[in-house]
Design a protein around this motif. Structure first.
Motif, PDB file in Angstrom:
ATOM      1  N   ASN A   4      10.039  -0.939  -2.574  1.00 55.43           N
ATOM      2  CA  ASN A   4      10.595  -2.244  -2.432  1.00 55.43           C
ATOM      3  C   ASN A   4       9.808  -3.005  -2.988  1.00 55.43           C
ATOM      4  OD1 ASN A   4      13.019  -1.189  -1.242  1.00 55.43           O
ATOM      5  ND2 ASN A   4      12.522  -1.867   0.635  1.00 55.43           N
ATOM      6  N   ARG A   5       8.680  -3.130  -2.935  1.00 55.99           N
ATOM      7  CA  ARG A   5       7.647  -4.342  -3.384  1.00 55.99           C
ATOM      8  C   ARG A   5       7.543  -3.891  -4.825  1.00 55.99           C
ATOM      9  NH1 ARG A   5       4.203  -2.036   0.982  1.00 55.99           N
ATOM     10  NH2 ARG A   5       3.207  -0.875  -0.087  1.00 55.99           N
ATOM     11  N   VAL A   6       7.334  -2.577  -5.290  1.00 57.52           N
ATOM     12  CA  VAL A   6       8.232  -3.094  -7.155  1.00 57.52           C
ATOM     13  C   VAL A   6       8.787  -3.405  -7.851  1.00 57.52           C
ATOM     14  CG1 VAL A   6       8.091  -1.112  -9.228  1.00 57.52           C
ATOM     15  CG2 VAL A   6       6.160  -0.568  -7.310  1.00 57.52           C
ATOM     16  N   ARG A   7       9.863  -3.317  -6.595  1.00 54.47           N
ATOM     17  CA  ARG A   7      11.429  -3.395  -7.034  1.00 54.47           C
ATOM     18  C   ARG A   7      10.652  -5.379  -7.352  1.00 54.47           C
ATOM     19  NH1 ARG A   7      14.132   0.681  -4.982  1.00 54.47           N
ATOM     20  NH2 ARG A   7      13.837  -0.260  -2.513  1.00 54.47           N
ATOM     21  N   TYR A   8      10.583  -6.340  -5.629  1.00 52.78           N
ATOM     22  CA  TYR A   8      10.566  -7.490  -5.073  1.00 52.78           C
ATOM     23  C   TYR A   8       9.736  -7.968  -6.601  1.00 52.78           C
ATOM     24  CZ  TYR A   8       8.420 -11.115  -3.470  1.00 52.78           C
ATOM     25  OH  TYR A   8       7.153 -12.922  -3.967  1.00 52.78           O
ATOM     26  N   GLU A  60       9.949   3.685   0.792  1.00 52.47           N
ATOM     27  CA  GLU A  60      11.032   2.728   1.059  1.00 52.47           C
ATOM     28  C   GLU A  60      10.396   1.809   0.788  1.00 52.47           C
ATOM     29  OE1 GLU A  60      13.687   2.931   3.788  1.00 52.47           O
ATOM     30  OE2 GLU A  60      14.645   5.000   2.390  1.00 52.47           O
ATOM     31  N   SER A  61       8.853   1.032   1.921  1.00 53.25           N
ATOM     32  CA  SER A  61       8.686  -0.413   1.357  1.00 53.25           C
ATOM     33  C   SER A  61       7.343  -0.183   0.106  1.00 53.25           C
ATOM     34  CB  SER A  61       7.292  -0.081   2.838  1.00 53.25           C
ATOM     35  OG  SER A  61       6.962  -1.577   2.103  1.00 53.25           O
ATOM     36  N   ARG A 114       6.955   7.701   7.191  1.00 52.47           N
ATOM     37  CA  ARG A 114       6.625   7.565   5.948  1.00 52.47           C
ATOM     38  C   ARG A 114       7.224   7.450   4.681  1.00 52.47           C
ATOM     39  NH1 ARG A 114       2.131   6.855   6.782  1.00 52.47           N
ATOM     40  NH2 ARG A 114       0.480   8.265   8.277  1.00 52.47           N
ATOM     41  N   LYS A 115       8.871   7.624   5.574  1.00 51.57           N
ATOM     42  CA  LYS A 115      10.108   7.476   4.469  1.00 51.57           C
ATOM     43  C   LYS A 115      10.130   5.593   4.495  1.00 51.57           C
ATOM     44  CE  LYS A 115      14.959   7.976   4.394  1.00 51.57           C
ATOM     45  NZ  LYS A 115      16.493   8.221   4.572  1.00 51.57           N
ATOM     46  N   ALA A 116       9.536   5.045   5.571  1.00 47.78           N
ATOM     47  CA  ALA A 116      10.060   3.759   5.187  1.00 47.78           C
ATOM     48  C   ALA A 116       8.543   3.432   4.707  1.00 47.78           C
ATOM     49  CB  ALA A 116      10.087   3.456   7.295  1.00 47.78           C
TER      50      ALA A 116
END
Length: 709
Positions: free
Chosen positions: A150-154, A146-147, A141-143
């Motif tokens: 990460n998509r938002v940051r990407y 983070e995923s 769930r933590k990953a």
């Protein structure tokens, strides 16, 4: 069914009491249950009758007695307890075959954990039980969180990137960021509806199309290259492309990153032209110094200037009022092959008659005139019609500090904007011409040439055949701390230099006497007590008198300290790379183009027990277990060809026996040496333990299924 009390053991080794209600199955669970990575418990409807050590650890209790005191439902969120209790009883009664549920649990220490519960019914004779498998999915769930982040940051990175990012298939964009619009000048709607190949410069279009076709067929194709784009307003932009094949929405596509390098290219081109012009200037200086007869060299010099500057015409024009060197007004011209060239007398007269007065005013105070043909009112139409150039730069030539004439550079092919570096180089060219014009005798020629060179920032000095100083410019005087020439004239040059530079200078002077010149010799700390650690690039030429006999040596020293600092910084950058490469906890291996190992970091060597000498130069496949070599070599070849690759697991043979499993990251980094690609850098993680646990879990899962069947 007979009940018997048995003793289990928890993870600490302390005895744990359980109730064995069916000897065979609970004996089986007792033997194998603690091998499960997941938690396992058996519930008889009122209490937990068995729990393995993994479950006790997950829930943070010491033994089965403590678990029953707290009651299993006490670990569940209060809002979900009743629902789970009812469903568990339904499974126990056979009303539900099984059910699964995910909980977020707060442990006694305040930490939160995510568990996935699977409830199944187990019938033993006339007794029914609920078997619960509890899996800790906190890390998952933590990953997952983070995923999402990460998509938002990407997305933010893609949209705010200074590089254009795009995906295309065939001749249409499938995706592109706003930077693509900025580079091309087209709107988003226009780009969505246009053929992408129309953006590529016609001279580059076929090359890029061939690369795209090879990539789509899976053949070897470059992944980074340069090409030109044509913007909406017709401007040519130089770009650097990095392109790779990808799957986009289930189909083949190409992902590209484009960087606008127009300014860099223009800067590089300007520096290249500047250096070419300065080299031509150096050649012109040697020509004029070798012989005092000006007209013997002017055509040769103009051709060198024209070829170096890559222009259509170069002309030397004496203006009215300029002091005559020859019996008639001078006009000399060089034209590139295929460029219109009329008689020199007619061209010279037309230029003088149509030369704008406002240009003369600027030239007379030392300014350059550079203009584009499309600039309205800047260039007389009569001159444009006759000369046919698209851009021009005119450099003043001064003789005895008076405007004598001009050195003109015309480009008939393109609208050229001259950089500051190029204009400075052209000024130097004009200074050399002016110095050569100033006298036909060797002494006058040398003196006037030195006067022009005094304007340069480079240190220039002249020594006689005995190495004694005859003359030097202001830059040279300031370098050695003198007030004027009288502080140095007649003194040996070598006396000004500290050891060992004096010995080096002596050897170099002897070489000039023997062969006529030297170029690009490096000198450090040329002044005694120099605390700045300055670096100079020194060139020297032998000077001949009118009879062709050696007269002296002209020495030019250019301060290249900043350039050397840049080179030192590059060397320091290489050292930092080596530090990061060697100290990384990740396995890093550099593989050459033939598959041989070029380098390996300490993590790799330590993991497999080899020394660097035992692996460098060996074929990488020698360390792969034999059954996997063909598969691994196919993937490695794609990396070496610059093609895209995904993650790959590889079993590696350790030196002392045994096998380690590595997970190599997708893609690679190219490794270059002296500007040539020599191999690829591959990075990997050790997943040996994870693979072993995965196999154990798979075995236990099969056993569990067998139990449930």
């Amino acid at each position: 069914m007979k009940e018997a009390e048995v003793i289990d053991a928890d993870k600490t080794g302390a005895p744990v009491k359980t109730v064995e209600t069916s000897g065979d199955i609970f004996s089986f669970l007792k033997k194998l249950g603690n091998q499960f990575a997941d938690g396992l418990l058996v519930f008889d409807g009122t209490s937990v009758v068995y729990a393995n050590s993994a479950l006790l650890e997950l829930l943070g209790v010491s033994d089965l007695e403590e678990l029953n005191k707290k009651h299993l439902s006490g670990f569940l969120p209060e809002a979900e307890r009743e629902e789970v209790r009812l469903k568990a009883l339904s499974v126990l009664r056979g009303e539900l075959p099984s059910f699964k549920h995910e909980f977020k649990i707060t442990r006694d220490d305040g930490s939160e954990a995510h568990f996935f519960f699977t409830f199944s019914r187990l019938s033993l004779g006339d007794r029914n039980y609920v078997v619960v498998v509890v899996r800790d999915i906190t890390a998952f769930r933590k990953a997952e969180l983070e995923s999402r982040e990460n998509r938002v940051r990407y997305k933010a990175i893609v949209e705010k990137s200074h590089d254009g990012i795009y995906v295309y298939r065939g001749d249409r964009f499938l995706f592109f960021n706003d930077r693509i619009c900025e580079i091309t000048g087209y709107s988003r709607k226009e780009l969505e509806n246009m053929d992408i190949w129309e953006l590529v410069h016609p001279d580059d279009r076929q090359r890029l199309w061939d690369i795209a076709q090879r990539r789509e067929r899976g053949e070897e194709a470059p992944d980074t290259y340069e090409a030109r784009l044509i913007t909406k307003d017709g401007e040519t932009r130089y770009c650097e492309f990095s392109v790779a094949a990808v799957q986009y929405r289930g189909e083949y596509a190409a992902l590209g990153i484009v960087r606008d390098i127009t300014e860099r290219k223009r800067g590089e081109e300007a520096i290249r032209f500047r250096d070419q012009i300065l080299q031509a200037v150096s050649g012109a200086a040697r020509s004029f110094l070798r012989s005092p007869i000006f007209e013997n060299h002017v055509e040769e010099v103009l051709s060198k200037f024209g070829e170096a500057a890559d222009v259509s015409r170069v002309y030397l024009l004496q203006l009215d009022g300029g002091e005559n060197v020859l019996e008639e007004m001078i006009f000399k011209q060089w034209a590139a092959p295929g460029v219109k060239e009329d008689s020199e007398g007619e061209d010279g007269q037309i230029l003088r008659e149509n030369f704008p007065r406002k240009w003369l005013e600027r030239l007379s105070v030392g300014e350059l005139v550079y203009s584009l043909a499309e600039t309205e009112g800047e260039v007389p139409q009569s001159l444009l019609r006759y000369r046919g150039f698209r851009s021009v730069v005119i450099v003043p030539i001064f003789v005895k500090e008076k405007l004598w004439g001009v050195l003109g550079f015309e480009d008939c092919k393109r609208l050229r904007k001259w950089s500051t570096a190029e204009r400075d180089a052209l000024k130097t060219a004009a200074d050399i011409i002016g110095a050569a014009i100033q006298g036909s005798q060797m002494e006058k020629e040398l003196n006037k040439l030195l006067n022009a060179i005094k304007m340069l920032k480079d240190a220039v000095l002249v020594v006689d055949m005995g190495g004694r100083i005859i003359d030097m410019n202001r830059a040279a005087q300031e370098l050695w701390g003198g007030r004027d020439l009288s502080d140095f004239k007649g003194k040996p040059l070598l006396d000004l230099l500290p050891e060992p530079m004096a010995r080096k200078a002596g050897r170099d002077l002897r070489e000039v006497f023997a062969r006529g010149y030297i170029e690009g010799r490096e000198y450090r700390n040329v002044t005694k007590g120099d605390k700045q650690n300055q670096v100079f690039s020194v060139s020297a030429n032998l000077v001949l008198d009118s009879g062709g006999e050696p007269y002296g040596v002209v020495i030019i020293g250019r301060n290249v300290t900043d350039k050397k600092k840049t080179e030192d910084q590059l060397e320091e950058s290489e050292k930092r790379y080596r530090y990061l490469f060697e100290r990384s906890q990740v396995v890093n291996i550099v593989v050459g183009m033939n598959g041989q190992i070029l380098d390996a970091n300490e993590s790799a060597l330590k993991m497999f027990g080899y020394t660097k000498e035992e692996v460098i130069g060996k074929n990488a496949m020698d360390f792969v277990v034999p059954p996997e070599r063909e598969r691994v070599w196919k993937s490695l070849k794609r990396d070496l060809m610059g093609l895209d690759t995904g993650q790959i697991e590889v079993d590696i043979i350790a030196k002392k026996g045994g096998v380690k499993t590595l997970l190599f990251a997708e893609g690679h980094a190219n490794v270059f040496k002296d500007g040539r690609r020599v191999g690829v850098l591959l990075s990997a993680l050790d997943i040996t333990e994870r693979k072993r646990q995965s196999r154990v879990q798979e075995l236990l899962y099969r056993i569990s299924n067998a139990v449930h069947t």
